[in-house]
Design a protein around this motif. Structure first.
Motif, PDB file in Angstrom:
ATOM      1  N   GLU A  87      14.429   3.373   3.522  1.00  0.00           N
ATOM      2  CA  GLU A  87      13.564   4.529   3.297  1.00  0.00           C
ATOM      3  C   GLU A  87      12.441   4.193   2.335  1.00  0.00           C
ATOM      4  O   GLU A  87      12.620   3.449   1.373  1.00  0.00           O
ATOM      5  N   ARG A  88      11.297   4.789   2.611  1.00  0.00           N
ATOM      6  CA  ARG A  88      10.091   4.472   1.845  1.00  0.00           C
ATOM      7  C   ARG A  88      10.242   4.908   0.377  1.00  0.00           C
ATOM      8  O   ARG A  88       9.824   4.213  -0.538  1.00  0.00           O
ATOM      9  N   VAL A  89      10.883   6.081   0.161  1.00  0.00           N
ATOM     10  CA  VAL A  89      10.913   6.649  -1.185  1.00  0.00           C
ATOM     11  C   VAL A  89      11.675   5.739  -2.160  1.00  0.00           C
ATOM     12  O   VAL A  89      11.348   5.660  -3.352  1.00  0.00           O
ATOM     13  N   THR A  90      12.682   5.015  -1.634  1.00  0.00           N
ATOM     14  CA  THR A  90      13.432   4.096  -2.485  1.00  0.00           C
ATOM     15  C   THR A  90      12.494   3.047  -3.085  1.00  0.00           C
ATOM     16  O   THR A  90      12.630   2.638  -4.238  1.00  0.00           O
ATOM     17  N   TRP A  91      11.534   2.622  -2.263  1.00  0.00           N
ATOM     18  CA  TRP A  91      10.593   1.586  -2.704  1.00  0.00           C
ATOM     19  C   TRP A  91       9.448   2.155  -3.538  1.00  0.00           C
ATOM     20  O   TRP A  91       9.035   1.533  -4.520  1.00  0.00           O
ATOM     21  N   THR A  92       8.960   3.346  -3.154  1.00  0.00           N
ATOM     22  CA  THR A  92       7.866   3.903  -3.968  1.00  0.00           C
ATOM     23  C   THR A  92       8.367   4.235  -5.368  1.00  0.00           C
ATOM     24  O   THR A  92       7.614   4.156  -6.333  1.00  0.00           O
ATOM     25  N   THR A  93       9.656   4.579  -5.472  1.00  0.00           N
ATOM     26  CA  THR A  93      10.199   4.870  -6.802  1.00  0.00           C
ATOM     27  C   THR A  93      10.126   3.631  -7.687  1.00  0.00           C
ATOM     28  O   THR A  93       9.744   3.710  -8.859  1.00  0.00           O
ATOM     29  N   ILE A  94      10.484   2.476  -7.107  1.00  0.00           N
ATOM     30  CA  ILE A  94      10.366   1.233  -7.888  1.00  0.00           C
ATOM     31  C   ILE A  94       8.913   0.973  -8.241  1.00  0.00           C
ATOM     32  O   ILE A  94       8.572   0.662  -9.381  1.00  0.00           O
ATOM     33  N   LYS A  95       8.035   1.143  -7.247  1.00  0.00           N
ATOM     34  CA  LYS A  95       6.615   0.845  -7.488  1.00  0.00           C
ATOM     35  C   LYS A  95       6.058   1.755  -8.582  1.00  0.00           C
ATOM     36  O   LYS A  95       5.340   1.306  -9.478  1.00  0.00           O
ATOM     37  N   THR A 125       6.095  15.934 -10.800  1.00  0.00           N
ATOM     38  CA  THR A 125       6.522  14.597 -10.425  1.00  0.00           C
ATOM     39  C   THR A 125       5.583  14.070  -9.348  1.00  0.00           C
ATOM     40  O   THR A 125       4.747  14.806  -8.840  1.00  0.00           O
ATOM     41  N   ARG A 126       5.717  12.773  -9.050  1.00  0.00           N
ATOM     42  CA  ARG A 126       4.913  12.217  -7.958  1.00  0.00           C
ATOM     43  C   ARG A 126       5.774  12.140  -6.708  1.00  0.00           C
ATOM     44  O   ARG A 126       6.909  11.695  -6.767  1.00  0.00           O
ATOM     45  N   ASN A 127       5.229  12.568  -5.578  1.00  0.00           N
ATOM     46  CA  ASN A 127       6.001  12.468  -4.345  1.00  0.00           C
ATOM     47  C   ASN A 127       5.821  11.082  -3.738  1.00  0.00           C
ATOM     48  O   ASN A 127       5.175  10.199  -4.319  1.00  0.00           O
ATOM     49  N   VAL A 128       6.391  10.879  -2.574  1.00  0.00           N
ATOM     50  CA  VAL A 128       6.414   9.562  -1.956  1.00  0.00           C
ATOM     51  C   VAL A 128       5.007   9.024  -1.683  1.00  0.00           C
ATOM     52  O   VAL A 128       4.779   7.819  -1.642  1.00  0.00           O
ATOM     53  N   ASP A 129       4.035   9.930  -1.528  1.00  0.00           N
ATOM     54  CA  ASP A 129       2.658   9.484  -1.290  1.00  0.00           C
ATOM     55  C   ASP A 129       1.856   9.372  -2.580  1.00  0.00           C
ATOM     56  O   ASP A 129       0.652   9.135  -2.547  1.00  0.00           O
ATOM     57  N   GLY A 130       2.525   9.576  -3.732  1.00  0.00           N
ATOM     58  CA  GLY A 130       1.830   9.395  -5.002  1.00  0.00           C
ATOM     59  C   GLY A 130       1.087  10.633  -5.474  1.00  0.00           C
ATOM     60  O   GLY A 130       0.410  10.594  -6.494  1.00  0.00           O
ATOM     61  N   ALA A 131       1.197  11.741  -4.739  1.00  0.00           N
ATOM     62  CA  ALA A 131       0.528  12.961  -5.173  1.00  0.00           C
ATOM     63  C   ALA A 131       1.391  13.679  -6.200  1.00  0.00           C
ATOM     64  O   ALA A 131       2.623  13.585  -6.160  1.00  0.00           O
ATOM     65  N   ASP A 171       0.814  -1.217   0.000  1.00  0.00           N
ATOM     66  CA  ASP A 171       0.000   0.000   0.000  1.00  0.00           C
ATOM     67  C   ASP A 171       0.853   1.274   0.000  1.00  0.00           C
ATOM     68  O   ASP A 171       0.326   2.373  -0.124  1.00  0.00           O
ATOM     69  N   GLY A 172       2.182   1.119   0.198  1.00  0.00           N
ATOM     70  CA  GLY A 172       3.066   2.277   0.096  1.00  0.00           C
ATOM     71  C   GLY A 172       3.108   3.119   1.354  1.00  0.00           C
ATOM     72  O   GLY A 172       3.745   4.169   1.368  1.00  0.00           O
ATOM     73  N   LYS A 173       2.414   2.683   2.405  1.00  0.00           N
ATOM     74  CA  LYS A 173       2.351   3.524   3.613  1.00  0.00           C
ATOM     75  C   LYS A 173       3.558   3.308   4.505  1.00  0.00           C
ATOM     76  O   LYS A 173       4.108   4.230   5.080  1.00  0.00           O
ATOM     77  N   ASP A 174       3.950   2.047   4.656  1.00  0.00           N
ATOM     78  CA  ASP A 174       5.089   1.722   5.498  1.00  0.00           C
ATOM     79  C   ASP A 174       6.147   1.098   4.604  1.00  0.00           C
ATOM     80  O   ASP A 174       5.967   1.042   3.393  1.00  0.00           O
TER      81      ASP A 174
END
Lengths: 276, 420
Positions: free
Chosen positions: B152-160, B178-184, B79-82
C-alpha cells in the motif's frame, strides 16, 4: 470613619454595606481553607474530618521521624538557600547595571530578564529536562539550584531595581568626589541604603524556590525531592494527616517570610517619611 | 570672573572635553552592560537555551532517518504517486535487518506509529519475519508476503513524510491536522483529533477563573482602596497570607474541605440541606474553585493599586454636578479602574493558561489542561515532538498576552507582585 460620613444617600449606604458583606465573604473564602487545614494536623485520629476525636502531636512526630519528610525539608532548605544566594548575586549586579544602562534595547533586555516569571512552569521544566538530561544535570542538586535561580532572579531584579529607583545617585557621586573607590562607595554608601530592597528580594527568591514544584517534578531524582514535591505525591496517593502537619510547617515558613517582608516595608516607609 | 574663566576654558578645550565626556559615558555604559552580562549568560544557559531546544524538537525528526537511512535515500526521488521501485524495497529490507541487529527498530516503529496507527506492528512484524536479505529483484515480493501493508502506498508515504531532517508533523498534530497520502493537509482522524478541544477547554477554564476572580476581587479591591490605610493594611493580610502560602498547601486544603466526607459536605448535611454528599472535587467545579482561590490575589493587587490612584474628588465632583451614585460609579469610577481590570485579568488569564499542579490534583480526566498533556507526553509516553509542539502553542499564546500586558502596565510601577 471618613468613608462612612461621606455616604449621604440610602442607596450609597446600601452599596457600601453590600461591598462590606461581599468582601467579608471573599476574605472568608481566601483564608478559611488555610485555617481549616491547621487543626486537622493536631488530630489524634487518622481521618481528615471534623469534629476532631482528640488532640495529639502524633502527626508532627510522624513527620519528624520520617526520613522521607525530613530529607525533603532538608532539600528544600539546601536548594532554597543556594538558589537565593546565587540569584542575589546575579540579580543585584544586573539591577545595578540596568539602572545605569541607557539604550533603546533596555526594555527588550528587561523583558528577557523577567520572562522566566511569565513563561508557564511546565514549558521551562520540559525545556530544562531535555537540556539538562544529556549533561547529567537532572537528578542533581546543581541542576535544581540553577533552575530555581533562573525563576527567582527576576524577583530580585524587580525588588532591587525598585529600591535603586528611589536611591539618590548624588550620594554615590558625593562618595566618589570625597575619594572613595567605586567598590568602597558601593560597600559603604550604596549597600547600606539598598539593603532593605536586597532583603525583600532575597525573601522573594527564597519563597519562589521553597514553593516551586513543577520543575522539581521533572528534574529531581529520589534524592532531591523537596517538601512541595513530597506533598504533591502525598496528595496524589492519599492524604494522610502527616501532610497536614507538613502544610502547617510550610505555612509557618510563609508567615515568617510575610512578616519579615512587612517589617521591611514599614521600616522603609518610616525612613522615607522621616526624610521628607 | 567665573564666566570669563568658563568661556576661556570653553574656547580652548571644547572638543576634547566633549570627547572626554563621551568617552566617560561610553565606559559607564560598558561597565553597566558588564554588570548585566552574567545574568544574561546565566539565563541563556538555564532558560532561553532550554526553551529554544524545546522549540527545535517541534520540527526535529531524526528517528526514521537514523534507523532506516538507505530507505530514506531511496525514497528521496520517489514521486509518491505509485508504489516505490524495487530499489526502495531492497533498501528497506537491508535497513530492517541492520536495525534489528542494532536493536533500534523500535525507535523508528514508535515514530511511524505516531503518524499511522498500527505501524508499530507492521515494522516490528516485518523485522521479526525477515530472516535474511531477499534475493536480488525479489525484495518487493518478499516484503509483500510478510505484510500486505507494504503493497500500500500510505505505508511508504508515511516513511517518506517522516524522513526528516525537519517536519511539520508535530505542529500539525497539535492543531488536529495531518498530511494525507497525497501530502495534502487534512483534518486528523477523529480518534487522534483531541487537541483543539483541549485548547478550547484550557481557554474556557482560564476564562471562567478570570471572570470569577474579577467578580470576587473587585469589591475587595474597592473596599481596601477606600478604607483608611490603617484598616486596609490590616485587611490586606487576608489577601497576602494566601498569596504567600504554598500552592500545595492551598490545593491540599481544598481537597480536605471539598471531599465527599469533607468539611463542606458535612456541614451541608448537618444543616439538613443535603442527604447525599455532593461531588465537589475531582471535577470542573473543584478545579474552578481551587484555581480561583490560588489566583484571586493576582487580581486584587493590580485592581487595588489602580483604585488607590483614583482621587475621591472625582466622585465628589460628579455628585455635586448632580450625577446619581450609580451613574457616577459607571461613568466616572469604573472607566478609571479599567487599566487595573485589564492588567489583573490578563495576569490571571496568563497564569491560568499554564496551570498544571492544581488541575492535576483536583481535576478529573476531563478537566486537564494543556500543561498536563505536555507533562504526560514528556515523562510518561516520551512523545517529545508532540509535547514540544503543544508547548510551543502555549508559549506563543502566553508571550502574545504578556506583550499586551506589558503595554498595559507600561508606566505603572510594577512591584514584585507576581509569584509562581
Amino acid at each position: 470613619m471618613s468613608d462612612s460620613s461621606s455616604l449621604r444617600t440610602p442607596s450609597q449606604r446600601i452599596a457600601w454595606t453590600a461591598t462590606i458583606v461581599v468582601s467579608t465573604l471573599v476574605f472568608i473564602f481566601l483564608i478559611a481553607p488555610i485555617l481549616a487545614i491547621m487543626p486537622l494536623s493536631f488530630s489524634s485520629g487518622s481521618y481528615l474530618t471534623y469534629p476532631l476525636p482528640g488532640l495529639s502531636l502524633r502527626w508532627y512526630d510522624d513527620f519528624i521521624n520520617s526520613p522521607r519528610w525530613m530529607n525533603s525539608l532538608k532539600n528544600s532548605m539546601i536548594i532554597g538557600v543556594a538558589s537565593t544566594a546565587l540569584s542575589m548575586v546575579l540579580g543585584t549586579l544586573a539591577a545595578l547595571g540596568l539602572a545605569q544602562w541607557k539604550s533603546r534595547f533596555k526594555p527588550l533586555v528587561l523583558a528577557f530578564v523577567l520572562s522566566p516569571v511569565v513563561v508557564p512552569g511546565v514549558i521551562t521544566a520540559v525545556g530544562l529536562y531535555f537540556f539538562f538530561a544529556p549533561i547529567g544535570l537532572t537528578g542533581s542538586y546543581l541542576g535544581l539550584i540553577l533552575a530555581h535561580t533562573a525563576l527567582a532572579t527576576p524577583f530580585v531584579v524587580i525588588t532591587v531595581g525598585a529600591t535603586l529607583q528611589s536611591f539618590d545617585t548624588n550620594l554615590a557621586r558625593a562618595a566618589a568626589s570625597l575619594g572613595a573607590s567605586p567598590l568602597e562607595a558601593f560597600r559603604r554608601v550604596i549597600l547600606p541604603l539598598i539593603l532593605p530592597g536586597l532583603a525583600s528580594g532575597a525573601l522573594f527568591a527564597f519563597a519562589t524556590s521553597f514553593d516551586e514544584v513543577v520543575i522539581v517534578l521533572f528534574m529531581a531524582g529520589p534524592e532531591q525531592r523537596t517538601l512541595p514535591r513530597e506533598m504533591f505525591s502525598g496528595i496524589r496517593e492519599n492524604i494522610s494527616p502527616t501532610i497536614t502537619a507538613a502544610a502547617v510547617i510550610l505555612t509557618t515558613v510563609s508567615v515568617i517570610l510575610l512578616a519579615t517582608l512587612e517589617g521591611l516595608r514599614r521600616r522603609n516607609e518610616r525612613l522615607k517619611g522621616g526624610g521628607a | 570672573m567665573t564666566t570669563a574663566f568658563l568661556t576661556g576654558a570653553n574656547a580652548s578645550t571644547e572638543v576634547p572635553l566633549k570627547r572626554r565626556l563621551r568617552r566617560a559615558e561610553r565606559t559607564r555604559q560598558v561597565k553597566a552592560l558588564a554588570l548585566v552580562a552574567p545574568l544574561l549568560v546565566f539565563l541563556l544557559f538555564t532558560f532561553a537555551g532550554p526553551i529554544a531546544g524545546m522549540l527545535w524538537r517541534t520540527v526535529d525528526d531524526p528517528e526514521v532517518r537514523q534507523v532506516l537511512p538507505q530507505t530514506v535515500a531511496a525514497l528521496a526521488s520517489w514521486d509518491g504517486k505509485d508504489l516505490p521501485d524495487e530499489k526502495a524495497f531492497a533498501a528497506l529490507a537491508s535497513d530492517v535487518l541492520a536495525a534489528r541487529a542494532a536493536g533500534t527498530i523500535a525507535i523508528a516503529a514508535k515514530r511511524l506509529n505516531y503518524a499511522l496507527n498500527g505501524y508499530r506492528t507492521i515494522l516490528t512484524g516485518t523485522a521479526r519475519h525477515l530472516k535474511a536479505m531477499p534475493e536480488p529483484g525479489t525484495a518487493r515480493e518478499t516484503l509483500g508476503k510478510i505484510n500486505a501493508a507494504w503493497r500500500e502506498r500510505v505505508t511508504w508515504t508515511t516513511i517518506k513524510n517522516a524522513s526528516g531532517p525537519i517536519t511539520g508533523f508535530y505542529l500539525l498534530a497539535a492543531l488536529d491536522l495531518t498530511r494525507n497520502v497525497d501530502g495534502a493537509i487534512v483534518a486528523a482522524p477523529p480518534d487522534q483529533a483531541i487537541y483543539r478541544s483541549l485548547f478550547a477547554r484550557t481557554f474556557i477554564i482560564s476564562l471562567s477563573v478570570t471572570a470569577f476572580c474579577l467578580i470576587l476581587g473587585f469589591p475587595v479591591a474597592y473596599l481596601l482602596a477606600t478604607l483608611p490605610p490603617g484598616r486596609s493594611n490590616l485587611l490586606m493580610i487576608f489577601v497576602l497570607l494566601p498569596f504567600w502560602t504554598s500552592l500545595l498547601v492551598r490545593t491540599c486544603a481544598w481537597i480536605v474541605l471539598l471531599q465527599s466526607n469533607g468539611v463542606v459536605n458535612d456541614s451541608l448535611h448537618w444543616l439538613g440541606i443535603i442527604d447525599e454528599p455532593l461531588r465537589l472535587i475531582y471535577n470542573r467545579f473543584g478545579v474552578c474553585v481551587a484555581m480561583t482561590h490560588v489566583l484571586l490575589p493576582f487580581m486584587i493587587l493590580p485592581l487595588y493599586s489602580s483604585m488607590k490612584a483614583i482621587s475621591p474628588a472625582y466622585m465628589r465632583a460628579a455628585a455635586s454636578l448632580g450625577a446619581p451614585p450609580v451613574t457616577a460609579f459607571l461613568r466616572i469610577y469604573l472607566p478609571q479602574t479599567l487599566p487595573g481590570i485589564g492588567a489583573g485579568s490578563l495576569l490571571v488569564f496568563i497564569l491560568a493558561l499554564g496551570y498544571y499542579i492544581t488541575p492535576a490534583l483536583v481535576g478529573g480526566a476531563a478537566d486537564q489542561m494543556i500543561s498536563y498533556f505536555i507533562a504526560l507526553y514528556t515523562t510518561e509516553t516520551a512523545n517529545w515532538g508532540l509535547a514540544s509542539a503543544l508547548g510551543a502553542v502555549l508559549l506563543l499564546a502566553t508571550l502574545l498576552l504578556a506583550l499586551v500586558y506589558g503595554k498595559l502596565v507600561q508606566g505603572q510601577q510594577v512591584t514584585g507582585g507576581m509569584k509562581n
